[in-house]
Structures are given as C-alpha cells and as structure tokens.
Design an enzyme around this catalytic site. Structure first.
Site, PDB file in Angstrom:
ATOM      1  N   HIS A 123      -8.862   4.244   3.630  1.00  0.00           N
ATOM      2  CA  HIS A 123      -7.462   4.647   3.625  1.00  0.00           C
ATOM      3  C   HIS A 123      -7.346   6.145   3.335  1.00  0.00           C
ATOM      4  O   HIS A 123      -6.417   6.805   3.800  1.00  0.00           O
ATOM      5  CB  HIS A 123      -6.672   3.880   2.553  1.00  0.00           C
ATOM      6  CG  HIS A 123      -6.459   2.437   2.864  1.00  0.00           C
ATOM      7  ND1 HIS A 123      -7.385   1.469   2.552  1.00  0.00           N
ATOM      8  CD2 HIS A 123      -5.433   1.794   3.468  1.00  0.00           C
ATOM      9  CE1 HIS A 123      -6.924   0.297   2.948  1.00  0.00           C
ATOM     10  NE2 HIS A 123      -5.747   0.460   3.504  1.00  0.00           N
ATOM     11  N   ASP A 182      -8.042  -1.356  12.633  1.00  0.00           N
ATOM     12  CA  ASP A 182      -7.365  -1.217  11.346  1.00  0.00           C
ATOM     13  C   ASP A 182      -6.298  -0.144  11.536  1.00  0.00           C
ATOM     14  O   ASP A 182      -6.232   0.523  12.579  1.00  0.00           O
ATOM     15  CB  ASP A 182      -8.367  -0.831  10.260  1.00  0.00           C
ATOM     16  CG  ASP A 182      -7.901  -1.241   8.864  1.00  0.00           C
ATOM     17  OD1 ASP A 182      -6.703  -1.563   8.705  1.00  0.00           O
ATOM     18  OD2 ASP A 182      -8.728  -1.236   7.932  1.00  0.00           O
TER      19      ASP A 182
END
Length: 368
Positions: free
Chosen positions: A195, A268
């Site tokens: 992330h 993702d």
C-alpha cells in the site's frame, strides 16, 4: 459480445470506487455524480467501502440504485474477510454478524468452521445486494513481521491454509457470491506494505511451489471465480523488476498456463504506492492488461487509465481481441453467478437476515 461497443468493452475492465460525490460528501446514494460516472465510463463493477455505509437499508438502496444506472449489470464488491478487514463488520451501525479473523478459524483445524463463517458472510452480503467478496486470503503466514497480512491468513502451514481456502471458495459458490483468491503469487512472507511502496520477495520458483502456490492451487481446484494479483516484485522468478501485477510470466505463464486458471484475474488496487509511485495510471493499466490481467481495480485516475487503454488500442499496443478475451471471462462469471439475468437488488427483509440470532449462534460456536 456482439452487442457491446468498444467503450463498453473497455469499461468492463474496470472495477472502481466512488467514495465521495460532487460536493465532497460521502457517496451514500446513487446521485447524479454516480450516474455521470457510470454513463461516461461504463465500468464493469463498483467496490464499496465503509465511507459508503450509513445503515443497512441505505446500503441496500445504494446498491439497488447503482445497478439501475448501468445498462450492463455490475459487480458489486466489498472486502469482507472477517477480522480486521471487514468493511461492514467493523462498523457498528451496519448491524452485521462479527466474523473472527481467518487465523482464529484456521487454528481450530476444522474446515466446517470455515464453511459456516463463510456461509454467514455470504448470506449477509446477498441481503445487501453484493455479488462479489474480495476473499478469501490465500496467502501463507510465514513472516511474523508482515505488516499487512498476518492473521488475515488461515495458517502458516500451506496445506492447512489451502484446505480452509478451498472450503470457503466452495461455500461462496453455493451461496452465489463471487470468490476472489488473494494476493497472487503470495504476499505472506513480506516485511513491507505494498500500500505504501515497493515490495520485493527473493524466493525462487521451487520455494513458491512448496509454500505460496499451494493454497492458490487448492482454491482454483475448488472453483474460484477470480484471483487478485499482488504488487510484489519477484526477480528470482521473473528476471526483472516488474511487480507480479505487470508480469506476463506470472499471470500468463504460471497462473493461466501452468495452474490452468480460467477465471478472472483482478489486480490489487492500482492506487497503492507500489504502483502509483512508479507508473502513471494509464501506464499501469496498459501494463497490467498486456501482462494478462482482466480487471483493473481502483486506478489512481479512472479517466487516465481508460484513455490509456483506448490509446493502446489505437496504437496497436493492445488489440481488440485481447480486450475481448478479458470481457468474455468477465461476462462468463456474470452469467455463471446470475448477475446478467437478475441484478443484485438485496433483500426487502434485510434486517431479519443480517446479524440474526442464528448467525450469532454459529459464530459463537466457532470462537467458544
């Protein structure tokens, strides 16, 4: 396929989030802003987050209203793993049944508990109108310093994790909820968070076959509808510095050809640091589709990513047949799960289903 325009085909390749409206307020109902986005970009699906949830009836109505805006029924997705990643379950105002993290279920060694917990999640998701759950996590928990996976996995034992994953996949199929195995080729042995930025794993193919691939193989054999890629670099496998999301070797060579996966490959979130810090939204989207991905999840800029795919088609970097391959896979799953026949509308008796006494009893039997 014959009835779709090229704009509609490109739109099917995107699963987007809409967290706020024109005004900057939370997106809580299908307003003109949502209508404009769907009409302009024609996305294949929407993923909702806690910011989109005010109460159960509002959430069901948001999903109903959003579906009504789209000429092609949408994937309506959410991250509802249980434990710390539960967009509905971790919000008291939503009244859903609280599901323990995967590690708690995995430690019991009882696949029936994996089935029951997944059944509860799936039935409550259907009551809202969701048709896709970004679960189960098929990673193997082999690194105690992992900042992002940890107890989201079922086990540090690949076979144990795989048995639980397969049970969840079968249960979700029984409940007609789309399953998404994540995060391929395996995010369990990382000590950094994709992330935030770059993540590299120095495992070779032999190690991956023994550990990381095992739950994914078992989930695929159980009939998983989709697999989510990880933005992790594996230079000892690929021989380059590309993340798995952009690697033809990993997505086509291993996942498609060697493992025989025929479902949807979903990236993702493409607004994560491991991607957006190094590639523009258009570059990232084109690279992922070229590598073999079918759906781009949450591009950093939807307009740039869509335009990037269009330009790649015009320039011959991508062909329409390549786009068609992905759209066929997407539509097959929508047909398989009844999404094209009947839009996900949720239940008029939603409050009788979510957080029910029966569901609470089932989960209590697992944790106690």
């Amino acid at each position: 396929m014959e009835s779709l325009t090229i704009e509609e085909k490109i739109g099917q390749l995107f699963l987007i989030s809409v967290r706020n409206s024109y005004s900057g307020n939370r997106m809580l109902f299908a307003d003109d802003y949502m209508k404009n986005i769907i009409e302009q970009y024609k996305p294949g699906g929407i993923i909702l987050f806690t910011i989109n949830f005010a109460d159960p009836v509002q959430t069901r109505d948001l999903i109903r209203g959003t579906q009504e805006l789209s000429s092609i029924p949408l994937f309506i997705a959410v991250d509802e793993e249980g434990g710390k990643v539960a967009r509905l379950g971790n919000t008291d105002r939503m009244s859903v049944t609280k599901i323990p993290q995967a590690a708690v279920i995995g430690r019991t060694g009882n696949r029936e508990y994996a089935r029951l917990s997944s059944q509860v999640i799936s039935r409550e998701l259907k009551a809202f109108g969701f048709n896709m759950n970004m679960a189960p996590v098929a990673d193997v928990n082999t690194n105690a310093r992992n900042p992002v996976i940890g107890d989201r996995t079922y086990s540090s034992d690949p076979l144990q994790a795989g048995r639980m994953v397969a049970e969840v996949v079968r249960t979700m199929a029984d409940e007609n909820i789309i399953s998404v195995l994540k995060h391929f080729p395996g995010h369990g042995d990382t000590s950094s968070d994709s992330h935030k930025g770059d993540v590299t794993i120095l495992h070779d193919l032999q190690r991956l076959e023994k550990v990381e691939f095992v739950p994914f193989r078992m989930g695929i054999e159980a009939g998983a509808d989709a697999v989510m890629t990880a933005h992790i670099k594996m230079p000892l496998v690929t021989g380059n510095d590309l993340p798995a999301t952009m690697s033809p070797l990993i997505l086509q060579g291993i996942l498609r050809n060697e493992m025989g996966f025929k479902g949807i490959i979903i990236t993702d979130a493409m607004d994560m640091g491991a991607v957006k810090n190094y590639w523009s939204a258009d570059e990232a989207a084109v690279n992922a589709i070229k590598a073999g991905a079918d759906i781009i999840l949450m591009p950093a800029s939807l307009s740039d990513a869509v335009q990037g795919i269009r330009k790649a088609l015009e320039d011959g970097v991508l062909t329409e047949e390549r786009i068609n391959e992905s759209v066929r896979r997407i539509l097959r799953v929508k047909v398989k799960r009844g999404i094209l026949d009947q839009k996900s509308i949720g239940s008029d008796q939603i409050m009788d289903i979510i957080g029910s006494t029966e569901h609470a009893r089932i989960i209590d039997s697992i944790i106690n």
